[in-house]
Design a protein around this motif. Structure first.
Motif, PDB file in Angstrom:
ATOM      1  N   LEU A   1      47.294  35.868  43.634  1.00 19.44           N
ATOM      2  CA  LEU A   1      45.998  36.556  43.600  1.00 19.44           C
ATOM      3  C   LEU A   1      45.109  36.007  42.495  1.00 19.44           C
ATOM      4  O   LEU A   1      43.893  35.912  42.657  1.00 19.44           O
ATOM      5  N   MET A   2      45.706  35.639  41.356  1.00 17.63           N
ATOM      6  CA  MET A   2      44.908  35.069  40.259  1.00 17.63           C
ATOM      7  C   MET A   2      44.285  33.745  40.679  1.00 17.63           C
ATOM      8  O   MET A   2      43.123  33.481  40.369  1.00 17.63           O
ATOM      9  N   VAL A   3      45.050  32.931  41.382  1.00 18.62           N
ATOM     10  CA  VAL A   3      44.503  31.668  41.872  1.00 18.62           C
ATOM     11  C   VAL A   3      43.353  31.938  42.830  1.00 18.62           C
ATOM     12  O   VAL A   3      42.280  31.342  42.718  1.00 18.62           O
ATOM     13  N   ALA A   4      43.551  32.851  43.768  1.00 17.54           N
ATOM     14  CA  ALA A   4      42.495  33.180  44.730  1.00 17.54           C
ATOM     15  C   ALA A   4      41.268  33.742  44.032  1.00 17.54           C
ATOM     16  O   ALA A   4      40.133  33.407  44.381  1.00 17.54           O
ATOM     17  N   ALA A   5      41.484  34.584  43.031  1.00 23.37           N
ATOM     18  CA  ALA A   5      40.356  35.202  42.328  1.00 23.37           C
ATOM     19  C   ALA A   5      39.555  34.180  41.544  1.00 23.37           C
ATOM     20  O   ALA A   5      38.323  34.223  41.523  1.00 23.37           O
ATOM     21  N   THR A   6      40.220  33.244  40.892  1.00 20.08           N
ATOM     22  CA  THR A   6      39.485  32.276  40.084  1.00 20.08           C
ATOM     23  C   THR A   6      38.864  31.170  40.913  1.00 20.08           C
ATOM     24  O   THR A   6      37.874  30.578  40.505  1.00 20.08           O
ATOM     25  N   VAL A   7      39.437  30.885  42.070  1.00 18.31           N
ATOM     26  CA  VAL A   7      38.920  29.798  42.892  1.00 18.31           C
ATOM     27  C   VAL A   7      37.784  30.256  43.790  1.00 18.31           C
ATOM     28  O   VAL A   7      36.766  29.588  43.904  1.00 18.31           O
ATOM     29  N   SER A   8      37.933  31.405  44.429  1.00 19.49           N
ATOM     30  CA  SER A   8      36.909  31.763  45.408  1.00 19.49           C
ATOM     31  C   SER A   8      36.397  33.186  45.321  1.00 19.49           C
ATOM     32  O   SER A   8      35.269  33.445  45.677  1.00 19.49           O
ATOM     33  N   TRP A   9      37.185  34.128  44.878  1.00 19.48           N
ATOM     34  CA  TRP A   9      36.734  35.515  44.836  1.00 19.48           C
ATOM     35  C   TRP A   9      36.637  35.970  43.384  1.00 19.48           C
ATOM     36  O   TRP A   9      37.484  36.708  42.883  1.00 19.48           O
ATOM     37  N   LEU A  10      35.580  35.555  42.704  1.00 19.47           N
ATOM     38  CA  LEU A  10      35.442  35.860  41.281  1.00 19.47           C
ATOM     39  C   LEU A  10      35.329  37.354  40.995  1.00 19.47           C
ATOM     40  O   LEU A  10      35.751  37.808  39.941  1.00 19.47           O
ATOM     41  N   TYR A  11      34.777  38.114  41.925  1.00 16.21           N
ATOM     42  CA  TYR A  11      34.601  39.542  41.691  1.00 16.21           C
ATOM     43  C   TYR A  11      35.939  40.280  41.690  1.00 16.21           C
ATOM     44  O   TYR A  11      36.018  41.428  41.307  1.00 16.21           O
ATOM     45  N   MET A  12      37.007  39.632  42.097  1.00 15.84           N
ATOM     46  CA  MET A  12      38.318  40.266  42.144  1.00 15.84           C
ATOM     47  C   MET A  12      39.098  40.106  40.848  1.00 15.84           C
ATOM     48  O   MET A  12      40.167  40.680  40.686  1.00 15.84           O
ATOM     49  N   ILE A  13      38.577  39.350  39.911  1.00 15.55           N
ATOM     50  CA  ILE A  13      39.310  39.077  38.678  1.00 15.55           C
ATOM     51  C   ILE A  13      39.663  40.364  37.940  1.00 15.55           C
ATOM     52  O   ILE A  13      40.751  40.493  37.404  1.00 15.55           O
TER      53      ILE A  13
ATOM     54  N   VAL B   1      42.685  42.088  39.684  1.00 15.43           N
ATOM     55  CA  VAL B   1      43.900  41.298  39.493  1.00 15.43           C
ATOM     56  C   VAL B   1      44.354  41.362  38.033  1.00 15.43           C
ATOM     57  O   VAL B   1      45.547  41.469  37.746  1.00 15.43           O
ATOM     58  N   SER B   2      43.416  41.331  37.103  1.00 14.37           N
ATOM     59  CA  SER B   2      43.808  41.401  35.692  1.00 14.37           C
ATOM     60  C   SER B   2      44.412  42.764  35.350  1.00 14.37           C
ATOM     61  O   SER B   2      45.307  42.852  34.511  1.00 14.37           O
ATOM     62  N   MET B   3      43.943  43.802  36.025  1.00 15.60           N
ATOM     63  CA  MET B   3      44.513  45.129  35.779  1.00 15.60           C
ATOM     64  C   MET B   3      45.971  45.201  36.218  1.00 15.60           C
ATOM     65  O   MET B   3      46.814  45.724  35.496  1.00 15.60           O
ATOM     66  N   VAL B   4      46.292  44.676  37.397  1.00 15.22           N
ATOM     67  CA  VAL B   4      47.694  44.726  37.841  1.00 15.22           C
ATOM     68  C   VAL B   4      48.559  43.719  37.085  1.00 15.22           C
ATOM     69  O   VAL B   4      49.762  43.918  36.960  1.00 15.22           O
ATOM     70  N   SER B   5      47.955  42.661  36.563  1.00 16.15           N
ATOM     71  CA  SER B   5      48.750  41.661  35.838  1.00 16.15           C
ATOM     72  C   SER B   5      49.252  42.185  34.494  1.00 16.15           C
ATOM     73  O   SER B   5      50.172  41.619  33.918  1.00 16.15           O
ATOM     74  N   ARG B   6      48.692  43.263  34.015  1.00 13.33           N
ATOM     75  CA  ARG B   6      49.149  43.849  32.749  1.00 13.33           C
ATOM     76  C   ARG B   6      50.577  44.386  32.840  1.00 13.33           C
ATOM     77  O   ARG B   6      51.235  44.581  31.831  1.00 13.33           O
ATOM     78  N   PHE B   7      51.016  44.657  34.055  1.00 12.73           N
ATOM     79  CA  PHE B   7      52.313  45.296  34.242  1.00 12.73           C
ATOM     80  C   PHE B   7      53.329  44.370  34.901  1.00 12.73           C
ATOM     81  O   PHE B   7      54.251  44.823  35.565  1.00 12.73           O
ATOM     82  N   LEU B   8      53.192  43.067  34.714  1.00 15.30           N
ATOM     83  CA  LEU B   8      54.056  42.109  35.389  1.00 15.30           C
ATOM     84  C   LEU B   8      55.510  42.169  34.934  1.00 15.30           C
ATOM     85  O   LEU B   8      56.423  41.901  35.708  1.00 15.30           O
TER      86      LEU B   8
END
Length: 101
Positions: free
Chosen positions: A13-25, A28-35
């Motif tokens: 999801l991070m790759v997708a967010a940074t490459v094409s869907w910037l508004y999703m960052i 994705v960053s919120m869920v990445s806090r709990f990896l």
């Protein structure tokens, strides 16, 4: 819960967010806090993001960076313009009090 599938999904999801869907960052960053210790709620959030992306895949280029770049450039231009105005004002102020640069 095993964190490996969640980490792999969030990484994708991070790759997708940074490459094409910037508004999703943000999402994705919120869920990445709990990896390292994801709970069931975090896994559901990751799946919701993936479902959202699957629902928007037909819209393609309308969600890509080109819709974000113009407002970003305009915001940067406005910031530079404001900064330049402040520099001119500060230069004039310092000139008035006889402080030469």
């Amino acid at each position: 819960m095993d964190s490996k599938p969640c980490r792999q999904a969030v990484g994708s999801l991070m790759v997708a967010a940074t490459v094409s869907w910037l508004y999703m960052i943000f999402a994705v960053s919120m869920v990445s806090r709990f990896l390292y210790n994801p709970g069931l709620n975090h896994w559901h959030a990751v799946k919701r993001i993936i479902k959202y992306l699957q629902g928007t895949k037909d819209q393609g280029s309308s969600h890509k960076q080109k819709g974000v770049i113009i407002p970003k450039i305009e915001a940067e231009y406005a910031a530079v313009s404001t900064a330049a105005t402040e520099v001119v004002w500060l230069h004039d102020l310092l000139s008035e009090i006889c402080f030469w640069l």
